[in-house]
Design a protein around this motif. Sequence first.
Motif, short mmCIF file in Angstrom:
data_model
loop_
_atom_site.label_atom_id
_atom_site.label_comp_id
_atom_site.label_asym_id
_atom_site.label_seq_id
_atom_site.Cartn_x
_atom_site.Cartn_y
_atom_site.Cartn_z
N PRO A 34 -8.42 -5.61 37.41
CA PRO A 34 -6.98 -5.47 37.15
C PRO A 34 -6.19 -4.92 38.35
O PRO A 34 -5.00 -5.21 38.50
CB PRO A 34 -6.92 -4.50 35.97
CG PRO A 34 -8.25 -4.66 35.29
CD PRO A 34 -9.22 -4.91 36.40
N GLY A 35 -6.85 -4.14 39.20
CA GLY A 35 -6.16 -3.60 40.37
C GLY A 35 -5.73 -4.66 41.35
O GLY A 35 -4.77 -4.46 42.12
N LEU A 36 -6.42 -5.83 41.34
CA LEU A 36 -6.05 -6.90 42.27
C LEU A 36 -4.64 -7.39 42.01
O LEU A 36 -3.90 -7.73 42.94
CB LEU A 36 -7.04 -8.07 42.13
CG LEU A 36 -8.50 -7.79 42.50
CD1 LEU A 36 -9.36 -9.00 42.22
CD2 LEU A 36 -8.61 -7.38 43.96
N ALA A 37 -4.24 -7.43 40.74
CA ALA A 37 -2.90 -7.90 40.40
C ALA A 37 -1.82 -6.88 40.73
O ALA A 37 -0.63 -7.21 40.74
CB ALA A 37 -2.85 -8.25 38.91
N SER A 38 -2.23 -5.64 41.01
CA SER A 38 -1.25 -4.57 41.28
C SER A 38 -1.03 -4.32 42.76
O SER A 38 -0.26 -3.43 43.13
CB SER A 38 -1.73 -3.27 40.61
OG SER A 38 -1.95 -3.46 39.24
N VAL A 39 -1.74 -5.08 43.62
CA VAL A 39 -1.60 -4.85 45.06
C VAL A 39 -0.21 -5.28 45.51
O VAL A 39 0.22 -6.40 45.27
CB VAL A 39 -2.68 -5.62 45.85
CG1 VAL A 39 -2.46 -5.44 47.34
CG2 VAL A 39 -4.07 -5.14 45.45
N GLY A 279 -9.20 -3.87 44.64
CA GLY A 279 -8.88 -3.33 43.32
C GLY A 279 -8.55 -1.85 43.40
O GLY A 279 -7.59 -1.38 42.75
N PHE A 280 -9.32 -1.11 44.19
CA PHE A 280 -9.02 0.31 44.40
C PHE A 280 -7.63 0.48 45.02
O PHE A 280 -6.87 1.37 44.64
CB PHE A 280 -10.09 0.93 45.31
CG PHE A 280 -9.76 2.32 45.78
CD1 PHE A 280 -9.97 3.42 44.97
CD2 PHE A 280 -9.22 2.53 47.05
CE1 PHE A 280 -9.66 4.70 45.40
CE2 PHE A 280 -8.91 3.80 47.50
CZ PHE A 280 -9.12 4.89 46.67
N LEU A 281 -7.29 -0.40 45.97
CA LEU A 281 -5.98 -0.36 46.62
C LEU A 281 -4.87 -0.49 45.59
O LEU A 281 -3.90 0.28 45.60
CB LEU A 281 -5.90 -1.52 47.63
CG LEU A 281 -4.96 -1.39 48.83
CD1 LEU A 281 -5.43 -0.30 49.76
CD2 LEU A 281 -4.90 -2.72 49.57
N GLY A 282 -5.02 -1.47 44.68
CA GLY A 282 -4.00 -1.68 43.66
C GLY A 282 -3.94 -0.54 42.66
O GLY A 282 -2.86 -0.08 42.30
N LEU A 283 -5.10 -0.06 42.21
CA LEU A 283 -5.12 1.03 41.22
C LEU A 283 -4.58 2.33 41.81
O LEU A 283 -3.96 3.13 41.11
CB LEU A 283 -6.55 1.24 40.72
CG LEU A 283 -7.16 0.07 39.92
CD1 LEU A 283 -8.61 0.36 39.58
CD2 LEU A 283 -6.35 -0.19 38.65
N ALA A 284 -4.80 2.54 43.12
CA ALA A 284 -4.32 3.76 43.77
C ALA A 284 -2.86 3.65 44.19
O ALA A 284 -2.27 4.64 44.63
CB ALA A 284 -5.18 4.07 44.99
N GLY A 285 -2.27 2.45 44.07
CA GLY A 285 -0.87 2.27 44.42
C GLY A 285 -0.60 2.30 45.92
O GLY A 285 0.52 2.62 46.35
N ILE A 286 -1.60 1.97 46.72
CA ILE A 286 -1.43 1.94 48.18
C ILE A 286 -1.03 0.54 48.59
O ILE A 286 -1.75 -0.42 48.29
CB ILE A 286 -2.73 2.36 48.90
CG1 ILE A 286 -3.14 3.77 48.48
CG2 ILE A 286 -2.56 2.29 50.42
CD1 ILE A 286 -4.50 4.20 49.00
N PRO A 287 0.12 0.36 49.27
CA PRO A 287 0.56 -1.00 49.63
C PRO A 287 -0.33 -1.62 50.69
O PRO A 287 -0.91 -0.93 51.53
CB PRO A 287 1.99 -0.79 50.16
CG PRO A 287 2.02 0.63 50.61
CD PRO A 287 1.09 1.39 49.70
N PHE A 288 -0.43 -2.93 50.65
CA PHE A 288 -1.23 -3.68 51.62
C PHE A 288 -0.35 -3.97 52.83
O PHE A 288 0.62 -4.71 52.76
CB PHE A 288 -1.71 -5.00 51.00
CG PHE A 288 -2.79 -5.68 51.78
CD1 PHE A 288 -4.12 -5.42 51.54
CD2 PHE A 288 -2.47 -6.57 52.80
CE1 PHE A 288 -5.12 -6.04 52.26
CE2 PHE A 288 -3.46 -7.20 53.53
CZ PHE A 288 -4.80 -6.94 53.26
#
Length: 825
Positions: A34-39, A279-288
């Motif tokens: 699910p974190g992939l969709a939040s990146v 996924g961790f990136l998205g869950l942690a709210g860190i922008p790419f």
Amino acid sequence: MAGTDLLGRVNDVVVGRPTTVVAAFLVVTLLFVPGLASVSTEAGTEQFTQDSPAQTAFERVNEDFGPTFEPDSGSTQLIQRGRNVLSKPELLRMLRALSRLDEREDIRVASTSSAASTVARTLDPSATTLDAQRRAIEGASPGEIDRAVDEAADSPGFRSQLSEDFNRESATASATIAVVQHRIPGGVDAAAGMGGTSPLTAIQLRTERVVDTVGGDIVVFGSGLVSQEFSTIIFDSLFIVVPAAVALIVLFLVYAYRNPVDLVLGLFSLVMTLVWTLGFLGLAGIPFTQLLIAVPPLLLAVGIDFGLHAINRYREERAGGYDIRESMAVANRQLLVAFFIVTGTTVIGFSANAVSDLGPIRDFGIIAAVGIVFTFLIFGIFLPAAKVAIDELFDSLGIPMPFQRPLGREETLLGRVLPVGVEIARRAPTVFVALVLLGSIGAGYYGTGVDTAFSQDDFLPPEDNPAYLEELPEPFRPGEYTVTERTNFLEENFESAQDDTVVVYVQAPLRQDDALESIQRVSRNPPETFVASNRRAEFQSIIGVIRAYANQSRSFARLVERSDVDADGVPDDNLEAIYDRLLASPLRDQALSFITEDLRSARVVYTTEGGADQGEITVDARTVADRYRFEATATGSVVVFQDVADTILASAVQSLLVALAATAVFLVVIYRVLVGRASLGIANLVPILVTITLLAGTMRLFGLPFNALTATILSISLGLGIDYSAHFVHRFADEYDERIPGEDLDGEMPMDAVVPALTATVTGTGGALTGSMLTTVSGIGVLVLAITPILGQFGILTALSILYSYLTSMVVTPSVLVVWARLAG
């Protein structure tokens, strides 16, 4: 020992309960999906400048003196090109475009400014609306328009809106710029999001669609569109780089694994690593960000290395006649220790970037370090467990597992080439090590001259995409990028775009009699990079507004004259009365662009020579700021970017020193705990020091500067390079220990066991290292295909660092270990 006991227990679980381990990792993977969709994305130079002291001052200037002086904030430029943009049809086309924009409520037009409006108001001073201005142009003859252009040319503001080829006599110009100011929704930053979702971006996209309906050659340019293009470049680069990397990696892995089952298992493990990290990136709210584009290739590099070592070492044991679980128990017990050493040093190398003063570099280091930990878990625990489960399944079904010969065996061509470093170590190790160290010192000294750079151009695509990118099939072919072409056009055709400016933010009691005199005095004998006339700097300040109003008002002119005690044209008495009159005049807004209403701060803008070196401009700007008797700070985009460039160099040096110190301590401790020889940690460090010096020398030789991304390359080289030498040294320690059974490594070391141990290491681990090098160099090297120059430079340097690390590990490390054995023994 505690460390080896813990790793041993982990290995027992991997080998003893492989199905449970595989199921647990698959469940964790599903949790990260699910974190992939939040990146989200973040692009542009703003992410680097926000912590700069000069940027802080610049923001204070923008707050104190209004949004007019925040570059492109809330404004859009319309660039019109043609044979003569001052002809009647072209003037009408521009006014028609501005009128259609003004009619659209969703474009939120606050005001417009254009050469066409100036010509119309010259023809008819009462034409204050766009419709009235259009009627004034429609009703004028070509001769009347030419005369109006000639009259308007007395205004510097009118000329600044026209290209340099403006000819007053013929009333012609090939390009003009109109500016549309927008009302950004209250409480929302115009640049919010910087990923193509800001209010200004949406407004400018709508502006493009409206302007297209007018026809002619009018294009839209603004910071919102630049931000959107930055984000587009991120995705386009990933869409080119990732498939190319995967294709090359698969090609080399097919040769390295030579087994479809192992190939699929290795690729699946790589995909898991990326899913966990992103996924961790998205869950942690860190922008790419653009820097994080480099993280997936780096993780692929380490993951490929771990995978090849795991499979190759397991095959070595299977070739000895051991069963599945026994082979994996022996192989993974050894590799878990090596992987732990490699992970520790790589994490140190990446996380050393956390000491940087630049937020994006800190995020890069942290995310890369987290990704490496995930890589260790997946390739050190999941892959061996999955390999055991799959091989046992095939064995129970009676299906033979094909192509199980390990890489690097002596009877292969590769096995005959790899021992070249051992042969050198056998003949003249001390002389060879001495020559290598002398060469490294020379390369390192030469590398101290590497340049440092930071500019928006680092992140922009080339004006024309390379031919090989245009030949790519859909959907990989990149889109059309306009920012660089339009930026270059403005710089080439408009004088105002060629010269830079620096701002001096002055905090002073402006009521004080000598306040304005001090501003005037500082302009004398300016530095070389400042535009000057009669040995006075060209600058804009409240003094210019006072003079402009004195030309309009006789009573105000008399007040200024009475207040000018020394008759130099700058009042030095009754300043508060002068300010009061000025702020009550039609020039109030113009005055407040240079002084604050409380008369405690002033803004002075100096023009600098176009093409002058950014570093020299910054030094000169700070020199001028130091001349003020009051507190003064030099700022502006040039100063901010140079601040970032200086920080980049400091980050590169600090990160390297921190990584070196932490890695040295880690290696000394870990080899003492795991092997019983602390000095092996120092021997492990020598090859990577050689790699770093070679890389620094290469950067200078090929003119590759430290920039926002390559600033991380030295600490990354240490982190990745240790991978090769750590595998080599740890395998050597195991091979050596086997050749002197029962002998304590703290005792004397028989030299006749060193060379055989090196030979076994080279033909065993060397094969996996070679396969890893080929796949990772090609996998990371594809970053040269990325659309932005900064990623291409990073790809080249990272690929070179891996190549150098491999060569030093295979050629230099054997001689270092022979010298170490003589000294330690």
